[in-house]
Scaffold this motif. Structure first.
Motif, PDB file in Angstrom:
ATOM      1  N   GLY B 354       0.802  -1.229   0.000  1.00  0.00           N
ATOM      2  CA  GLY B 354       0.000   0.000   0.000  1.00  0.00           C
ATOM      3  C   GLY B 354       0.833   1.277   0.000  1.00  0.00           C
ATOM      4  O   GLY B 354       0.346   2.336   0.398  1.00  0.00           O
ATOM      5  N   LEU B 355       2.055   1.188  -0.477  1.00  0.00           N
ATOM      6  CA  LEU B 355       2.937   2.361  -0.442  1.00  0.00           C
ATOM      7  C   LEU B 355       2.884   3.191  -1.722  1.00  0.00           C
ATOM      8  O   LEU B 355       3.427   4.290  -1.771  1.00  0.00           O
ATOM      9  N   ILE B 356       2.267   2.660  -2.753  1.00  0.00           N
ATOM     10  CA  ILE B 356       2.052   3.432  -3.985  1.00  0.00           C
ATOM     11  C   ILE B 356       0.603   3.254  -4.442  1.00  0.00           C
ATOM     12  O   ILE B 356      -0.057   2.286  -4.055  1.00  0.00           O
ATOM     13  N   GLU B 357       0.134   4.213  -5.237  1.00  0.00           N
ATOM     14  CA  GLU B 357      -1.212   4.134  -5.799  1.00  0.00           C
ATOM     15  C   GLU B 357      -1.120   3.870  -7.298  1.00  0.00           C
ATOM     16  O   GLU B 357      -0.076   4.067  -7.905  1.00  0.00           O
ATOM     17  N   VAL B 358      -2.246   3.454  -7.868  1.00  0.00           N
ATOM     18  CA  VAL B 358      -2.253   3.098  -9.277  1.00  0.00           C
ATOM     19  C   VAL B 358      -3.484   3.677  -9.945  1.00  0.00           C
ATOM     20  O   VAL B 358      -4.540   3.783  -9.317  1.00  0.00           O
ATOM     21  N   GLU B 359      -3.320   4.051 -11.211  1.00  0.00           N
ATOM     22  CA  GLU B 359      -4.443   4.591 -11.975  1.00  0.00           C
ATOM     23  C   GLU B 359      -4.300   4.035 -13.392  1.00  0.00           C
ATOM     24  O   GLU B 359      -3.204   4.035 -13.938  1.00  0.00           O
ATOM     25  N   SER B 385       4.506   8.904 -21.914  1.00  0.00           N
ATOM     26  CA  SER B 385       4.493  10.029 -20.968  1.00  0.00           C
ATOM     27  C   SER B 385       3.107  10.655 -20.876  1.00  0.00           C
ATOM     28  O   SER B 385       2.741  11.220 -19.834  1.00  0.00           O
ATOM     29  N   ALA B 386       2.354  10.597 -21.969  1.00  0.00           N
ATOM     30  CA  ALA B 386       1.019  11.189 -21.971  1.00  0.00           C
ATOM     31  C   ALA B 386       0.100  10.505 -20.950  1.00  0.00           C
ATOM     32  O   ALA B 386      -0.867  11.111 -20.484  1.00  0.00           O
ATOM     33  N   HIS B 387       0.405   9.264 -20.578  1.00  0.00           N
ATOM     34  CA  HIS B 387      -0.355   8.618 -19.493  1.00  0.00           C
ATOM     35  C   HIS B 387      -0.143   9.368 -18.184  1.00  0.00           C
ATOM     36  O   HIS B 387      -1.093   9.608 -17.429  1.00  0.00           O
ATOM     37  N   ALA B 388       1.108   9.717 -17.914  1.00  0.00           N
ATOM     38  CA  ALA B 388       1.386  10.468 -16.679  1.00  0.00           C
ATOM     39  C   ALA B 388       0.676  11.816 -16.718  1.00  0.00           C
ATOM     40  O   ALA B 388       0.103  12.259 -15.715  1.00  0.00           O
ATOM     41  N   ILE B 393      -3.527  15.697 -14.965  1.00  0.00           N
ATOM     42  CA  ILE B 393      -4.710  16.522 -15.241  1.00  0.00           C
ATOM     43  C   ILE B 393      -5.870  16.116 -14.323  1.00  0.00           C
ATOM     44  O   ILE B 393      -6.567  16.965 -13.770  1.00  0.00           O
ATOM     45  N   ARG B 394      -6.049  14.808 -14.145  1.00  0.00           N
ATOM     46  CA  ARG B 394      -7.089  14.362 -13.205  1.00  0.00           C
ATOM     47  C   ARG B 394      -6.837  14.950 -11.820  1.00  0.00           C
ATOM     48  O   ARG B 394      -7.750  15.454 -11.160  1.00  0.00           O
ATOM     49  N   LYS B 400      -8.781  21.541  -8.081  1.00  0.00           N
ATOM     50  CA  LYS B 400      -9.688  22.664  -8.343  1.00  0.00           C
ATOM     51  C   LYS B 400     -11.033  22.429  -7.659  1.00  0.00           C
ATOM     52  O   LYS B 400     -11.562  23.312  -6.977  1.00  0.00           O
ATOM     53  N   GLU B 401     -11.581  21.218  -7.836  1.00  0.00           N
ATOM     54  CA  GLU B 401     -12.872  20.898  -7.197  1.00  0.00           C
ATOM     55  C   GLU B 401     -12.812  21.081  -5.683  1.00  0.00           C
ATOM     56  O   GLU B 401     -13.728  21.606  -5.068  1.00  0.00           O
ATOM     57  N   GLU B 402     -11.697  20.616  -5.119  1.00  0.00           N
ATOM     58  CA  GLU B 402     -11.555  20.679  -3.664  1.00  0.00           C
ATOM     59  C   GLU B 402     -11.094  22.055  -3.206  1.00  0.00           C
ATOM     60  O   GLU B 402     -11.002  22.307  -2.006  1.00  0.00           O
ATOM     61  N   GLY B 403     -10.773  22.938  -4.183  1.00  0.00           N
ATOM     62  CA  GLY B 403     -10.290  24.268  -3.826  1.00  0.00           C
ATOM     63  C   GLY B 403      -9.036  24.211  -2.971  1.00  0.00           C
ATOM     64  O   GLY B 403      -8.851  24.984  -2.045  1.00  0.00           O
ATOM     65  N   CYS B 404      -8.176  23.285  -3.316  1.00  0.00           N
ATOM     66  CA  CYS B 404      -7.038  23.002  -2.453  1.00  0.00           C
ATOM     67  C   CYS B 404      -5.752  22.916  -3.262  1.00  0.00           C
ATOM     68  O   CYS B 404      -5.626  22.055  -4.132  1.00  0.00           O
ATOM     69  N   ALA B 405      -4.826  23.822  -2.995  1.00  0.00           N
ATOM     70  CA  ALA B 405      -3.564  23.831  -3.738  1.00  0.00           C
ATOM     71  C   ALA B 405      -2.715  22.632  -3.349  1.00  0.00           C
ATOM     72  O   ALA B 405      -2.842  22.104  -2.237  1.00  0.00           O
TER      73      ALA B 405
END
Lengths: 453, 453
Positions: B354-359, B385-388, B393-394, B400-405
């Motif tokens: 559980g030390l990395i996430e995947v998409e 690279s376009a996958h990264a 972008i996600r 932006k949705e969370e209004g959190c930098a």
């Protein structure tokens, strides 16, 4: 296999471009209005260029400030490194010290972005919404596509048919940045149709593509035209290359004895060499400045100094240039950016005054040079840049024969990753040379009548 | 349209690579000998790798010194800039701060040269004269071709057939640097013939190409094999990327909250992320580390943790990996470098813990992301690279949705100039998605039997 890069910080990006006209004893002759044969006035050019560009075109000021917004955008990739090419030196076993400026690191792959950003900026400032241009190998077209995309301008690019066929990836690059790409000659302009109807020059030339782009700009509201070489303002913008190199030679604690650039219309040659030629003009230094052109299109070495049109259809002012004639049809070499019949008026005057030297190189020698460079320095050079490398290799071999060290600087104007089909032909032994014979040159120049009385 | 590069000097190139195994509480499980099912010993690997590489593969030392000759060669293009992607941020209207490391500036166009130079060096030092390897999209093959050319080693590259057809320019690049390129599956190996005879997988896969390259190496005197991803020593060499980025974030006076790399076998993902993951492992930081893989080949997100072969023919040791099965046939996506069935053993263990996430991302979304990046930042990214970038972008949209930098770092592993035919398809609306359905995944995993008792 050691290597050495001389790096500057972003603060070292020049704040002004250098205008060599200020330091020339014999100024370039003026362009003439094709109707009146009188020197053109600024207003004659306003149909195709924004005022700021026209002012630069005619300026005799020594230094012209780079707008802060353009200088900011230069930071996307500038300053580019000056590299000591130890690998190439070792392969040639030469006492010469070889340096190159790597302009291939720009996101579009060549030096062309230096002027594209400036031109897009000035057009945007004056309310232009659409630009037209031509492109040979596609280096200029890709650069202007990216620049226009940044500034929110739309763009139509007339791409010389032979390059459109040879280099489809450059078309896709332009489209990725939203440009419309039209192969030239096309049926969408009078100039293009005239050529097609005569059944001449189906593979196109820069001269024809320029005619088409100008015609389109003049006939379309809100539209101006943009040129990627030949003219004074383009040479001006490219001087960032040589100005950075000058600072980098201080870091290297060295100074060039010879400066070499490939030569098509003059943009990268002027950019690397004018800041050094300045030392010859103002301090009596004797740096050798060498323009390297294709043997198939040798206007500087074998052409005639004459007033001639910059394009095939005769839509430009008459320019004082070394030329092979505005309807000269260059062979289909892969260095599409060098397939142009004339030299800009500044370079032509410098040549007339014996202030620069010229060398013409057959295509196979340029690819041999390009491959050696790729094997020793890593970067696969654009076919245009490979002309400069071929000249460097000749000079480095002379240095060895003469047992005499010297520093050689050249401009790696772009990488050749989009030109791999040309390298494929070369590696397969299917590439041929195109060298104009004396008879062909005589015939070409005979047909070249003076366009002024 | 401002931009900002954070630049290091050549002295800042790391002097050691970082080996994350030293800091892992649960070490990766050992590779097993396929015959005995016992952990393999160093000598089992000597038929295919030089001793220095085997030592690195098994090392638990935290820092491993970079040989001076390799570090010198890194200076050809390193350090690479860390860039603040203001243009992309503005286009997304996000409060996130986006940074990327530009590995596309290497002369071969990708990060792969970081390991290629090291591997060519160690082989040369141990008297090897010939190497074999495989390549997917051709990024690894071009890098090793250049590296072998520098060290005077000859090289045969088995290039996955689908990429051989899609990306002919990469073949020519390899040939420019003197490599022999064989499309895989080929008739010149047992492994290739076996696949061809079964009439399966004519478009090839990395798994088959690896089998062919290993078979050839084992059967040829003076020859070793070289792999461009998956294994521990390759991940090790790539850590120069993240180590440089760490220093550059000090210049930026910032630190990443999220680090993203695309994922094929793990080389560029490990390179950018392990030096940051170290802060999580040793200081309790909570940087999110995200591997971005294609929806058509989602081994990390939807595969099974199992001992499996690294190649199709079963010539490698058994590796503990998240896998879709060594005979899984990925769809013909353009990101050829991500068409691999398994993940390296380090990354697999990190995922397990559980030390990395995947998409996982569908192909069209990656090209949309790649084009937006090209339009805002200039560089046209490689499809890998376009996958990264799609993951970035996600994440920026979530910010932006969370209004959190937050600060997001990703690795631009390579440029896409050789992949313009893929962009052409995308722009023409001819590209399709390949997303594995749950049924397909179940069927694939059902067929995946445990290879150890």
């Amino acid at each position: 296999m050691a290597t050495k890069k001389f790096l500057l910080s972003e603060n070292d990006i020049p704040e002004s471009w250098y205008n060599i006209v200020a330091d020339m004893t014999n100024k370039p002759l003026p362009p003439l209005h094709p109707g009146t044969k009188e020197p053109i006035k600024a207003e004659d050019l306003e149909a195709i260029f924004p005022k700021a560009i026209i002012e630069q075109e005619m300026s005799t000021d020594r230094w012209i400030g780079i707008p802060e917004e353009v200088r900011e955008l230069y930071k996307i990739w500038r300053p580019t490194p000056l590299v000591r090419a130890y690998g190439l030196e070792k392969a040639l076993d030469t006492p010469a010290r070889i340096y190159f400026k790597n302009e291939g690191l720009s996101p579009v792959g060549s030096h062309k972005l230096n002027s594209a950003l400036a031109q897009a900026y000035y057009n945007k400032m004056e309310g232009v919404t659409h630009l037209t241009t031509e492109t040979g190998a596609g280096q200029w077209g890709t650069a202007l596509s990216f620049a226009c995309n940044l500034f929110g301008l739309s763009l139509e690019v007339f791409m010389v048919q032979v390059s459109y066929n040879q280099k489809p990836y450059r078309r896709v690059m332009m489209q990725t940045w939203d440009a419309t790409v039209t192969p030239s000659p096309s049926l969408s302009t009078y100039a293009g149709r005239a050529v097609k109807v005569r059944g001449k020059d189906g593979s196109g030339s820069l001269g024809i593509a320029i005619s088409e782009a100008i015609e389109r700009a003049v006939g379309t509201p809100g539209t101006k035209y943009s040129l990627g070489s030949v003219l004074n303002h383009v040479a001006l913008h490219q001087t960032v290359i040589g100005l950075e190199a000058e600072k980098q030679f201080m870091l290297a604690d060295d100074f060039p004895d010879t400066v070499i650039g490939c030569f098509g219309g003059g943009s990268n040659f002027s950019g690397i060499s004018f800041p050094f030629l300045r030392h010859n003009l103002t301090e009596g230094k004797r740096i050798r400045i060498v323009a390297s052109e294709p043997a198939s299109c040798p206007k500087l070495s074998r052409g005639k100094f004459e007033y001639d049109f910059g394009d095939t259809a005769g839509l430009t002012p008459l320019l004082p240039m070394y030329t092979l004639g505005h309807d000269f049809r260059p062979a289909d070499i892969h260095a599409g950016g060098l397939r142009y019949h004339g030299a800009g008026s500044i370079v032509s005057q410098l040549r007339r005054d014996g202030l620069i030297e010229v060398e013409d190189i057959p295509q196979l020698e340029t690819f041999e040079a390009g491959r050696l460079f790729a094997r020793t320095e890593g970067t696969i050079p654009a076919p245009e840049s490979a002309h400069a490398i071929a000249s460097v290799i000749r000079e480095a071999r002379r240095a060895k024969e003469e047992g005499c060290a010297r520093a050689i600087l050249f401009n790696l104007s772009g990488h050749g990753l989009i030109d791999m089909s040309a390298y494929d032909q070369y590696l397969e032994g299917k590439m041929r040379n195109y060298v104009l014979s004396d008879v062909e040159i005589s015939r070409t120049l005979e047909g070249l009548e003076s366009l002024i009385p």
